[in-house]
Design an enzyme around this catalytic site. Structure first.
Site, short mmCIF file in Angstrom:
data_model
loop_
_atom_site.label_atom_id
_atom_site.label_comp_id
_atom_site.label_asym_id
_atom_site.label_seq_id
_atom_site.Cartn_x
_atom_site.Cartn_y
_atom_site.Cartn_z
N ARG A 1 -27.65 -8.53 95.84
CA ARG A 1 -28.64 -7.85 96.40
C ARG A 1 -28.22 -7.64 98.03
NH1 ARG A 1 -31.01 -7.73 101.40
NH2 ARG A 1 -31.58 -9.93 101.06
N ASP A 2 -28.25 -8.62 98.79
CA ASP A 2 -27.80 -8.72 100.13
C ASP A 2 -26.33 -8.21 100.37
OD1 ASP A 2 -28.02 -8.62 102.79
OD2 ASP A 2 -28.69 -10.84 103.09
N HIS B 1 -31.53 -18.37 105.95
CA HIS B 1 -30.75 -17.24 105.40
C HIS B 1 -29.95 -16.93 106.61
CE1 HIS B 1 -30.55 -13.12 103.45
NE2 HIS B 1 -30.01 -12.97 104.41
N HIS C 1 -26.44 -15.31 107.94
CA HIS C 1 -25.11 -14.62 107.96
C HIS C 1 -24.00 -15.13 108.83
CE1 HIS C 1 -26.55 -10.92 105.69
NE2 HIS C 1 -27.52 -11.58 106.02
N CYS D 1 -26.10 -6.28 106.48
CA CYS D 1 -27.18 -5.09 106.37
C CYS D 1 -26.76 -3.70 107.03
CB CYS D 1 -28.56 -5.68 107.16
SG CYS D 1 -29.98 -4.66 107.13
N ASN E 1 -23.14 -12.69 104.20
CA ASN E 1 -23.83 -13.91 104.26
C ASN E 1 -22.88 -15.19 104.12
OD1 ASN E 1 -25.57 -11.93 102.45
ND2 ASN E 1 -27.21 -13.27 103.40
P1 HMG Z 1 -39.73 6.41 104.45
O1 HMG Z 1 -38.46 7.29 104.41
O2 HMG Z 1 -40.16 6.17 105.95
O3 HMG Z 1 -40.51 6.33 103.25
O4 HMG Z 1 -38.72 4.77 104.09
P2 HMG Z 1 -41.71 7.35 103.12
O5 HMG Z 1 -42.86 6.23 102.50
O6 HMG Z 1 -41.93 8.22 103.97
O7 HMG Z 1 -41.30 7.84 101.65
C1 HMG Z 1 -40.02 9.06 101.83
C2 HMG Z 1 -39.56 9.16 100.58
O8 HMG Z 1 -38.94 8.01 99.76
C3 HMG Z 1 -40.63 9.48 99.58
O9 HMG Z 1 -39.98 10.36 98.36
C4 HMG Z 1 -41.01 8.46 98.84
O10 HMG Z 1 -41.35 8.42 97.53
C5 HMG Z 1 -39.55 7.72 98.51
P3 HMG Z 1 -39.98 12.11 98.50
O11 HMG Z 1 -41.41 12.37 98.36
O12 HMG Z 1 -39.57 12.52 99.84
O13 HMG Z 1 -39.20 12.31 97.32
N1 HMG Z 1 -39.72 6.02 98.66
C6 HMG Z 1 -39.34 5.26 97.54
N2 HMG Z 1 -38.38 5.59 96.59
C7 HMG Z 1 -38.17 4.54 95.87
N3 HMG Z 1 -38.44 3.37 96.21
C8 HMG Z 1 -39.33 3.02 97.02
C9 HMG Z 1 -39.47 4.21 97.95
N4 HMG Z 1 -40.47 4.05 99.06
C10 HMG Z 1 -40.53 5.33 99.24
N5 HMG Z 1 -39.65 1.75 97.13
C11 HMG Z 1 -38.92 2.60 103.52
C12 HMG Z 1 -39.38 3.69 104.36
C13 HMG Z 1 -39.30 1.19 103.62
C14 HMG Z 1 -39.13 3.05 101.85
C15 HMG Z 1 -37.26 2.81 103.50
O14 HMG Z 1 -37.08 2.51 104.95
C16 HMG Z 1 -36.37 1.46 102.86
O15 HMG Z 1 -36.56 1.68 101.82
N6 HMG Z 1 -35.80 0.77 103.70
C17 HMG Z 1 -35.24 -0.53 103.21
C18 HMG Z 1 -34.09 -0.78 104.05
C19 HMG Z 1 -33.30 -1.80 103.30
O16 HMG Z 1 -33.21 -2.07 102.08
N7 HMG Z 1 -32.44 -2.51 104.10
C20 HMG Z 1 -31.79 -3.52 103.57
C21 HMG Z 1 -32.62 -5.09 103.26
S1 HMG Z 1 -33.32 -5.97 104.34
C22 HMG Z 1 -32.06 -6.82 104.90
O17 HMG Z 1 -30.92 -6.89 104.37
C23 HMG Z 1 -32.55 -8.39 105.45
C24 HMG Z 1 -32.26 -9.59 104.61
O18 HMG Z 1 -31.24 -9.67 103.94
C25 HMG Z 1 -32.91 -10.72 105.62
C26 HMG Z 1 -31.77 -10.72 106.89
O19 HMG Z 1 -30.69 -10.97 106.79
O20 HMG Z 1 -32.45 -10.52 107.84
C27 HMG Z 1 -33.60 -9.35 103.74
MG MG Z 2 -29.62 -10.85 104.75
#
Ligand code: HMG
Ligand code: MG
Length: 287
Positions: A6-7, A198, A200, A231, A240
């Site tokens: 995933r990450d 966690h 990096h 990220c 990581n």
């Molecule tokens: P948004 O654009 O504000 O979402 O994104 P929305 O609610 O306004 O929806 C817009 C469109 O997206 C809609 O579709 C929704 O249905 C669709 P449309 O009507 O336009 O066709 N949608 C989705 N589709 C599939 N699956 C979903 C989903 N949700 C909405 N779950 C949102 C807001 C939170 C969804 C977006 O910003 C997002 O997905 N962000 C995630 C980014 C991400 O994955 N970042 C990396 C992970 S975090 C990380 O790596 C840190 C970690 O490792 C720890 C660390 O190291 O700190 C965990």
């Molecule tokens: Mg991470």
């Protein structure tokens, strides 16, 4: 806790086939890893790299003694995860406003609220829920993050019923002095078993941070085979801590992990041609 699929893969520029991802997860479980974060049911517009999360879950060989988890950002993500038969999900909140906006298009408060809804629904459906607190050691946009905010958000995540909060150094700026300063504050609010760390490895301090955290009774660390990762919404953050490098140190300290270090390294090496760049893991580079 293995987060490479995933990450790691969320931040690779190359398009990696679903079959290669499935083989990666299966190699990692065969290596003895017992908790693997397989993918994320996030918006495919935001993270196209993981738009095949459902297919990956459908393709892996699920071992009964392994927990396979997925990151979910909202109710839509939870529904997609449940449809894919996922039993372990992870919610995530950031400790800095700018990163929260850039990563999820919402404020910290809104993120806490959404995460609480997701956690409640997931727990009611019998799923296990993990929490992440991003930018707990520093934010790529705002710099230092107040310790009180980290403690409050960690406590809020624990109160949502998560089995652990992975306090995360999203951009790899933490150092052992910071770990030694933060952990007593956190451990005044939650117990060591509520926490995972966690790291990096952007600045090469991740292993030193683990060593510092072991003294505080922390026993869960996230790592990524080969040191894949980063990220996409955290500029300059690298992968990581590499799982093999962590295992090398833990085994050297006579800490049992049940994981075969060379099998993890082989899993990473099998992924290397797909990501198209050398792996960051020092162990794998020098085997
Ligand atoms: P948004 O654009 O504000 O979402 O994104 P929305 O609610 O306004 O929806 C817009 C469109 O997206 C809609 O579709 C929704 O249905 C669709 P449309 O009507 O336009 O066709 N949608 C989705 N589709 C599939 N699956 C979903 C989903 N949700 C909405 N779950 C949102 C807001 C939170 C969804 C977006 O910003 C997002 O997905 N962000 C995630 C980014 C991400 O994955 N970042 C990396 C992970 S975090 C990380 O790596 C840190 C970690 O490792 C720890 C660390 O190291 O700190 C965990
Ligand atoms: Mg991470």
């Amino acid at each position: 806790m293995e987060v490479g699929p995933r990450d790691g893969l969320q931040n690779e520029a190359a398009r990696i086939s679903t079959d290669a991802k499935i083989a990666f997860v299966d190699r990692l479980s065969a290596a003895g890893l017992r908790h693997i974060e397989v993918s994320a049911f996030v918006s495919p517009k935001w993270i196209p790299q993981l738009d095949d999360a459902g297919e990956v879950f459908a393709g892996i060989t699920r071992r009964p003694d392994v927990r396979y988890s997925a990151l979910v950002p909202n109710m839509k993500g939870l529904e997609r995860a449940q449809a894919a038969g996922v039993t372990d999900v992870a919610i995530f909140v950031a400790a800095s406003e700018t990163f929260s906006q850039r990563n999820t298009n919402r404020t910290i408060d809104a993120s806490v609220q959404t995460s609480r809804e997701v956690a409640l629904a997931a727990l009611a459906a019998g799923l296990r829920v993990r929490g992440y607190l991003s930018t707990a050691f520093g934010c790529p946009f705002e710099g230092p993050v107040p310790v009180e905010r980290v403690v409050t958000l960690t406590r809020q995540l624990v109160d949502m019923g998560v089995f652990a909060v992975a306090v995360s150094d999203t951009i790899g700026v933490a150092h052992p002095g910071q770990v030694r300063a933060l952990l007593p504050e956190l451990l005044a609010a939650v117990s060591p078993t509520d926490l995972a760390l966690h790291f990096h490895d952007t600045r090469g301090t991740a292993l030193a941070n683990v060593l510092a955290a072991l003294d505080f009774g922390i026993t869960t660390f996230d790592a990524s085979a080969g040191g894949l990762g980063g990220c996409p919404y955290a500029p300059r953050a690298t992968g990581n801590l590499a799982t093999e490098d962590l295992l090398y140190m833990l085994h050297g300290l006579d800490i049992e992990t049940g994981v075969d270090i060379n099998a993890v390294s082989d899993a990473a090496l099998a992924m290397a041609p797909h990501v198209g760049h050398p792996l960051a893991s020092r162990y794998t580079q020098t085997r």
